[in-house]
Design a protein around this motif. Structure first.
Motif, mmCIF file in Angstrom:
data_model
loop_
_atom_site.group_PDB
_atom_site.id
_atom_site.type_symbol
_atom_site.label_atom_id
_atom_site.label_comp_id
_atom_site.label_asym_id
_atom_site.label_seq_id
_atom_site.Cartn_x
_atom_site.Cartn_y
_atom_site.Cartn_z
ATOM 1 N N UNK A 132 -34.273 -6.062 -53.467
ATOM 2 C CA UNK A 132 -33.974 -5.744 -52.072
ATOM 3 C C UNK A 132 -35.167 -6.147 -51.201
ATOM 4 N N UNK A 133 -34.854 -6.544 -49.979
ATOM 5 C CA UNK A 133 -35.929 -6.905 -49.064
ATOM 6 C C UNK A 133 -35.521 -6.605 -47.630
ATOM 7 N N UNK A 134 -36.526 -6.459 -46.787
ATOM 8 C CA UNK A 134 -36.289 -6.210 -45.366
ATOM 9 C C UNK A 134 -36.603 -7.484 -44.588
ATOM 10 N N UNK A 135 -36.118 -7.516 -43.344
ATOM 11 C CA UNK A 135 -36.295 -8.701 -42.506
ATOM 12 C C UNK A 135 -36.921 -8.271 -41.180
ATOM 13 N N UNK A 136 -38.037 -8.892 -40.832
ATOM 14 C CA UNK A 136 -38.688 -8.553 -39.565
ATOM 15 C C UNK A 136 -37.946 -9.223 -38.415
ATOM 16 N N UNK A 137 -38.172 -8.680 -37.218
ATOM 17 C CA UNK A 137 -37.539 -9.259 -36.032
ATOM 18 C C UNK A 137 -38.010 -10.692 -35.804
ATOM 19 N N UNK A 138 -39.301 -10.943 -36.113
ATOM 20 C CA UNK A 138 -39.824 -12.293 -35.935
ATOM 21 C C UNK A 138 -39.124 -13.269 -36.872
ATOM 22 N N UNK A 139 -38.929 -12.840 -38.141
ATOM 23 C CA UNK A 139 -38.242 -13.717 -39.090
ATOM 24 C C UNK A 139 -36.825 -14.027 -38.618
ATOM 25 N N UNK A 140 -36.128 -12.986 -38.178
ATOM 26 C CA UNK A 140 -34.747 -13.178 -37.730
ATOM 27 C C UNK A 140 -34.713 -14.084 -36.501
ATOM 28 N N UNK A 141 -35.677 -13.896 -35.592
ATOM 29 C CA UNK A 141 -35.705 -14.730 -34.392
ATOM 30 C C UNK A 141 -35.935 -16.192 -34.746
ATOM 31 N N UNK A 142 -36.856 -16.415 -35.688
ATOM 32 C CA UNK A 142 -37.126 -17.790 -36.093
ATOM 33 C C UNK A 142 -35.938 -18.397 -36.836
ATOM 34 N N UNK A 143 -35.269 -17.580 -37.671
ATOM 35 C CA UNK A 143 -34.071 -18.075 -38.361
ATOM 36 C C UNK A 143 -32.965 -18.380 -37.362
ATOM 37 N N UNK A 144 -32.932 -17.599 -36.283
ATOM 38 C CA UNK A 144 -31.925 -17.849 -35.238
ATOM 39 C C UNK A 144 -32.136 -19.241 -34.623
ATOM 40 N N UNK A 145 -33.407 -19.609 -34.489
ATOM 41 C CA UNK A 145 -33.717 -20.939 -33.959
ATOM 42 C C UNK A 145 -33.174 -22.013 -34.897
#
Length: 847
Positions: free
Chosen positions: A360-373
């Motif tokens: 299991x792992x968590x996702x930071x807002x920065x990671x999600x924002x960059x993945x959104x890009x």
């Protein structure tokens, strides 16, 4: 203080030594001055200063005394200054000690063996120790075992060599490791000997985290930049390969087990896993995830349609409304997942997903924002590929269209001969001449103009200098000797000052168009001639409802001349109700684009007449209806004949329906066109159930079909006959029918069908069958009876019969011997009466 006085006394001792040395030098100088007549030279110098009366000895002594005084003064001054400097240094040391003690950095002083001599307050607070726990201990007590041993072994020797700087891992008293930034230096005494080591440490936990975060962001941005660069450079044909490569970059970077792309179908009802990357040891799923129905992921799709991210740190904790998605994810052993919508032009085209299977792992807002890009980049590139493919398809289509158009581009000099400087390669395909023939021979083009078009065309060409743009059409002789029509568009190009620079032209073969125009013109004349020669009224009405054309017949029907009708509307030509009907018919054609037939009765000039009109749409090259063609025929005579025929048919139908027998009419294909009421009652059908059906298939049993086919052949040969067949009622019950058939002929004697009179002979057939059966039975009975022939002697009284041997026997015995008859005995009515009367007499009681 003792060290201070020692240093002062040392300075005084040095001063006395200096004085003794000066005296020795003075004596030596005096001796040399006497020996080498130095005083005579001084006398020469003295002449320049006659005002001084000193002799040589006094002069030397004065010089020596002055030198000694200056030197002695400097020597006696140094101890005084040294004492002042020492007091200032002590104050400075006290200030420095206070500063070190209150400094926020962790400061430590150790001996040359790294044993702790001093620690400031910040050091003790940061590491969680007291002075007593660390003083005298080796500084290595605060180093973490996780620290690089090679680095730890370099600190002391480098510090002794002058100093060291770097980042190390230290450990607090509670066992927690943390990073520090460390500076070391040495402390020397007056003799230049190293007496202590100073270390300054700074807790860089927060800055390290920030630096790591910054490095992570920088690395992620580098990955995104790499991906963006790849997509910028990549050809649309290699987008799939680049997406899969990018999925690997991202998967490795964010440390997941699977990264993938799903795309929606055009109608947004299905989705396909189109791209996938899996870490080593992870089973791919792309083959199992094709054509998935969107409704199977209701919770998932509800979020994605809002263009929101789906972040699931723990699949087992998903909400109840996500049970469908939860089950699918657990089937793939997925523990954590993040899904990024792929949006392009405000349209959801798919989604980007990352699965963690092993943990299991968590996702930071920065990671999600960059993945959104990244998701946006993917979406834009996928849509760009679609656009490029559509554009490529259109370009290919346009290229094919352009290649099929006989068109040539050229440039020329602005000169009286308008010589060609360049011409496109397609000229050879169109004319049969190579491009160089046009450019090498300045008069080549002019020399092949058609004689009838030569002067007119050149005059038009030279007018481009004035008009800036011209268009002309002319005939030009090609390599095969034929003249073809060309359309020439010429534009004058000028420089910045407006002076003519060159001409640019587009040369197009329009031979087919010219031939088509001529053909159209001939066709129009032909059809106009046909329209005028037609016996029907022909007219054309435009979208405004006005008459564009009408032939002579049409004008004659309306009792007017054609020029009196052109431009008029139906309301101007027909009575009120009929004009409305005609306007509705015309409007219907413009709206539906379909042909429509209409029959109307009208009164013109007091004469009643019937017109049959066919309205047909006229379309332009784009397929739009621009006018309506009407062809109207006077059908008054036909209508009267139809009315008379209808009346005759009604009488005929009444006559047919009053016959006791059934009447059946069929065409040459045995299709029923009429069935009388009696026939329908006879067969159990309604008339509409028989009309249009093939009688051979629904009324005749298979056994009799060949008979009917033979009879139909006879009808086509004009032969009438009578026959009996068995037909089937609607219930399936067979009945026998007596058929009288005859062919039907039109006025020209052509057979177009058959008529049959059908009589039900089922009862008669049954009677005949019963009679036949009885005859057969009697015939069989007679065959089984033994023949009694000749004279049979019988007694008149007892009725015995004498046989051939002379014996008399009873009648029944004789018949039984000579036939198969068997007798049974009884009384006939008369004998019964007789015997009953005798019996009554015998039994009558006596009186």
């Amino acid at each position: 203080m003792s060290m201070k006085f020692i240093r002062v006394h040392r300075k005084l001792g040095k001063a006395f030594k200096d004085l003794a040395i000066i005296l020795i030098i003075a004596v030596i100088f005096f001796v040399f001055a006497v020996v080498f007549n130095f005083f005579e030279k001084l006398e020469e110098w003295r002449k320049y200063g006659e005002h001084s009366q000193l002799d040589e000895i006094v002069l030397v002594l004065v010089i020596l005394a002055f030198s000694f005084g200056i030197f002695s003064y400097r020597r006696w001054r140094e101890p005084k200054n040294e004492i002042a400097k020492s007091e200032h240094a002590e104050a400075k040391i006290r200030l420095l000690a206070q500063t070190v003690a209150s400094a926020k950095d962790c400061i430590s002083i150790t001996d040359t063996n790294d044993n702790i001599l001093f620690l400031n307050d910040s050091f003790l607070t940061t590491y969680g120790y007291s002075d007593e726990e660390l003083l005298g201990k080796n500084i290595s007590i605060i180093r973490s075992p996780a620290m690089n041993a090679k680095v730890a072994n370099q600190i002391l020797p480098n510090t002794l060599a002058g100093g060291w700087y770097g980042e190390v891992i230290n450990r607090r008293k509670d066992g927690a490791d943390f990073p520090v930034e460390l500076w070391t230096s040495i402390v020397k005494n007056e003799l230049g000997e190293t007496v202590a080591l100073v270390g300054v440490a700074r807790d860089i936990t927060d800055s390290t985290r920030a630096k790591e975060k910054l490095l992570y962001h920088n690395e992620f941005q580098r990955v995104i930049t790499t991906i963006s660069t790849e997509f910028i450079k990549v050809d649309t044909l290699r987008i799939d390969e680049t997406i899969e490569k990018s999925l690997q970059y991202l998967g490795d970077f964010v440390k997941v087990d699977r990264s993938y792309v799903f795309l929606f179908s055009g109608d947004r009802t299905k989705m396909d896993n189109t791209h996938e990357w899996c870490a080593e040891g992870i089973e791919p799923q792309i083959k199992n995830l094709k054509g998935l129905p969107v409704e199977a992921f209701p919770w998932w799709m509800q979020i994605l349609r809002r263009f929101e991210n789906i972040i699931v740190p723990n699949v087992s904790d998903m909400p109840v409304e996500a049970n469908a998605e939860k089950e699918i994810l657990q089937m793939q052993d997925i523990k954590s997942v993040v899904v990024i919508p792929m949006v392009s032009s405000n349209l959801l085209v798919g989604f980007l997903g990352f699965d963690s299977v092993q943990f299991e792992r968590t996702w930071t807002n920065d990671e999600v924002s960059l993945l959104r890009i990244v998701g946006t980049i993917f979406a834009d590139m996928i849509e760009k590929r679609k656009s490029d493919e559509e554009l490529r398809r259109k370009e290919q289509h346009q290229a094919l269209v352009i290649q099929s158009i006989p068109m040539v581009f050229y440039t020329g000099h602005v000169s009286p001969d308008m010589a060609t400087t360049w011409i496109s390669e397609q000229v050879e395909q169109i004319t049969g001449f190579a491009p160089k023939q046009f450019t090498e021979d300045t008069m080549f083009w002019q020399s092949r103009l058609h004689p009838d078009d030569h002067d007119r065309t050149l005059d038009k060409y030279f007018s481009v200098l004035k008009e800036k743009y011209i268009h002309t059409e002319y005939r030009w002789q090609c390599a095969n000797g034929s003249y073809r029509w060309f359309s020439d568009h010429i534009i004058l190009i000028t420089d910045e000052q407006g002076k003519p620079k060159e001409i640019v032209g587009i040369w197009r073969d329009i031979t087919e168009r010219k031939q088509a125009d001529e053909a159209i013109q001939r066709s129009e004349e032909k059809y106009r001639t046909l329209a005028e020669a037609s016996g029907d009224a022909i007219f054309v009405i435009d979208r405004a409802g006005c008459l564009e054309y009408v032939n002579e017949i049409g004008a004659r029907q309306l009792r007017r001349r054609p020029d009196e009708i052109i431009g008029k509307q139906p309301i101007d030509l027909f009575p009120g109700e009929l004009s409305e009907i005609q306007q509705n018919n015309i409007q219907r054609i413009f709206q539906s684009g379909k042909t429509h037939d209409d029959e109307s009765q009208l009164t013109l000039a007091g004469k009643k007449m019937w017109l049959s009109t066919r309205f047909t749409p006229i379309r332009n090259t784009a397929g739009a209806v621009v006018a309506v063609l009407g062809i109207s025929r006077d059908i008054t005579d036909r209508k009267r004949a139809e009315i008379a025929l209808s009346e005759n048919e009604e009488r005929y139908r009444t006559l047919v329906n009053t016959l006791n027998d059934g009447v059946l009419l069929v065409d040459n294909d045995d299709v029923i066109v009429l069935a009388s009421n009696n026939l329908c009652q006879m067969l159990g059908y309604r008339e509409e159930e028989l009309i249009g059906k093939v009688g051979l298939q629904i009324l005749v049993d298979e056994y009799f079909r060949e008979i009917i086919k033979e009879k139909n052949r006879l009808r086509k040969d004009g032969i009438a006959d009578r026959y009996e067949i068995q037909v089937l009622k609607k219930s399936g019950e067979p009945i026998w029918i007596d058929v009288s058939g005859a062919p039907m002929k039109d006025r020209e004697g052509i057979i177009y069908g058959s008529v049959a009179i059908l009589s039900d002979m089922t009862e008669r057939k049954q009677s005949e069958e019963e009679r036949e059966k009885l005859v057969l039975e009697l015939r069989d009975a007679l065959a089984n009876i033994k023949t009694l022939s000749g004279l049979v002697p019988i007694c008149s009284s007892c009725k015995k019969i004498r046989d051939d041997k002379g014996y008399w026997e009873q009648v029944e015995s004789y018949i039984m011997k000579h036939s198969d008859a068997i007798f049974s005995h009884g009384f006939c009515p008369e004998c019964t009466k007789k015997y009953m009367d005798d019996l009554k007499k015998l039994t009558k009681p006596t009186t």
